[in-house]
Motif scaffolding. Structure first.
Motif, PDB file in Angstrom:
ATOM      1  N   UNK A 144       5.372  12.826  10.222  1.00 63.24           N
ATOM      2  CA  UNK A 144       3.930  12.684  10.487  1.00 63.24           C
ATOM      3  C   UNK A 144       3.178  12.159   9.263  1.00 63.24           C
ATOM      4  N   UNK A 145       2.246  11.258   9.491  1.00 66.57           N
ATOM      5  CA  UNK A 145       1.391  10.713   8.425  1.00 66.57           C
ATOM      6  C   UNK A 145      -0.023  10.580   8.973  1.00 66.57           C
ATOM      7  N   UNK A 146      -1.005  10.661   8.062  1.00 69.14           N
ATOM      8  CA  UNK A 146      -2.391  10.583   8.522  1.00 69.14           C
ATOM      9  C   UNK A 146      -3.273   9.725   7.628  1.00 69.14           C
ATOM     10  N   UNK A 147      -2.778   9.331   6.453  1.00 71.53           N
ATOM     11  CA  UNK A 147      -3.605   8.569   5.521  1.00 71.53           C
ATOM     12  C   UNK A 147      -3.257   7.087   5.587  1.00 71.53           C
ATOM     13  N   UNK A 148      -3.932   6.298   4.744  1.00 71.90           N
ATOM     14  CA  UNK A 148      -3.647   4.876   4.674  1.00 71.90           C
ATOM     15  C   UNK A 148      -2.316   4.624   3.972  1.00 71.90           C
ATOM     16  N   UNK A 149      -1.909   3.357   3.949  1.00 69.34           N
ATOM     17  CA  UNK A 149      -0.553   3.013   3.548  1.00 69.34           C
ATOM     18  C   UNK A 149      -0.402   2.558   2.100  1.00 69.34           C
ATOM     19  N   UNK A 150      -1.392   1.837   1.563  1.00 68.00           N
ATOM     20  CA  UNK A 150      -1.229   1.165   0.262  1.00 68.00           C
ATOM     21  C   UNK A 150      -2.074   1.824  -0.818  1.00 68.00           C
ATOM     22  N   UNK A 151      -1.423   2.178  -1.946  1.00 67.14           N
ATOM     23  CA  UNK A 151       0.014   2.186  -2.231  1.00 67.14           C
ATOM     24  C   UNK A 151       0.643   3.504  -1.784  1.00 67.14           C
ATOM     25  N   UNK A 152       1.953   3.585  -1.833  1.00 65.84           N
ATOM     26  CA  UNK A 152       2.661   4.780  -1.387  1.00 65.84           C
ATOM     27  C   UNK A 152       2.412   5.948  -2.336  1.00 65.84           C
ATOM     28  N   UNK A 153       1.926   7.057  -1.770  1.00 61.15           N
ATOM     29  CA  UNK A 153       1.700   8.250  -2.585  1.00 61.15           C
ATOM     30  C   UNK A 153       2.991   8.854  -3.087  1.00 61.15           C
ATOM     31  N   UNK A 154       4.017   8.905  -2.225  1.00 67.24           N
ATOM     32  CA  UNK A 154       5.304   9.462  -2.645  1.00 67.24           C
ATOM     33  C   UNK A 154       5.923   8.620  -3.760  1.00 67.24           C
TER      34      UNK A 154
END
Length: 231
Positions: A135-145
């Motif tokens: 599951x994800x809920x935030x935007x994509x750029x840049x990757x937090x991980x």
């Protein structure tokens, strides 16, 4: 334990290994800045990045239930549930020395804030080629991980410069960063450019912060020494 903050300007500028590492680091940071700028410009303009879709579909070709479970476990290694205990363990191992602990906290908290700001600044939507496996809920750029795992690896290497078998630890750190980034792409929640930009941004942040923190420590030390002389 010897670390980056124990080196003075004369040691850093001395011909030999230290100077070579500084020059190499400068080139690496410059390259990372340029690469991040190129990717960020394309994302801001809404352009597709040529390697994003091919890499995602190539990784998708390896999909299987056991690998899905493995990648979920790997991506968990880049979460706060793992990173925070590791940072606390490192601070304890460093005996809570002031400047290394300040650097660890600032590097890892700062990269989190930078990531949140960048996500809301670019507002890039997540990949939608198939249903994401987590599951994800935030935007994509840049990757937090990608940013968080890079910040953890870089900051630990900086404060643990006195460890033996440095290359083994560097390889382990690199493997950790690459594994977490790859898991985000495999799980379908990030484009390769998200991960690559995250690595670049986090690396530059940690490198610049390390230099700034060392300068602050030296200025503080010199100021304290001058004060003692006057007394």
């Amino acid at each position: 334990m010897r670390n980056y903050f124990n080196l003075d300007d004369q040691q850093m500028a001395r011909p030999g290994p230290h100077l070579s590492r500084v020059l190499l680091l400068f080139v690496a940071v410059l390259a990372a800045l340029i690469l991040f700028g190129v990717l960020a410009e394309d994302v801001a303009e809404g352009d597709s990045i040529f390697f994003d879709q091919p890499v995602l579909f190539w990784l998708r070709g390896f999909s299987s239930e056991p690998l899905d479970q493995l990648m979920r476990a790997v991506t968990w290694l880049g979460s706060a549930a793992v990173i925070i205990p590791l940072l606390l363990l490192a601070a304890w191992r460093l005996q809570w020395q002031r400047w290394p602990v300040i650097y660890l906290a600032t590097a890892n908290l700062g990269v989190l804030l930078l990531n949140l700001a960048a996500k809301h600044g670019f507002e890039r939507m997540r990949p939608a080629f198939w249903a994401p496996l987590v599951p994800v809920s935030s935007y994509s750029f840049p990757s937090g991980h990608a940013m968080q795992s890079m910040a953890l690896a870089c900051s630990l290497l900086v404060v643990a410069a006195g460890l033996r078998q440095k290359w083994a630890w560097r390889l382990l750190a690199a493997a950790y960063v690459v594994a977490v980034g790859t898991s985000r792409m495999y799980l379908g929640v990030h484009y390769p450019s998200d991960v690559l930009a995250g690595w670049c941004a986090s690396f530059c942040w940690c490198a610049g912060l390390a230099y700034a923190t060392r300068r602050m420590r030296m200025n503080h030390q010199n100021g304290s020494f001058s004060l003692r002389q006057r007394m």
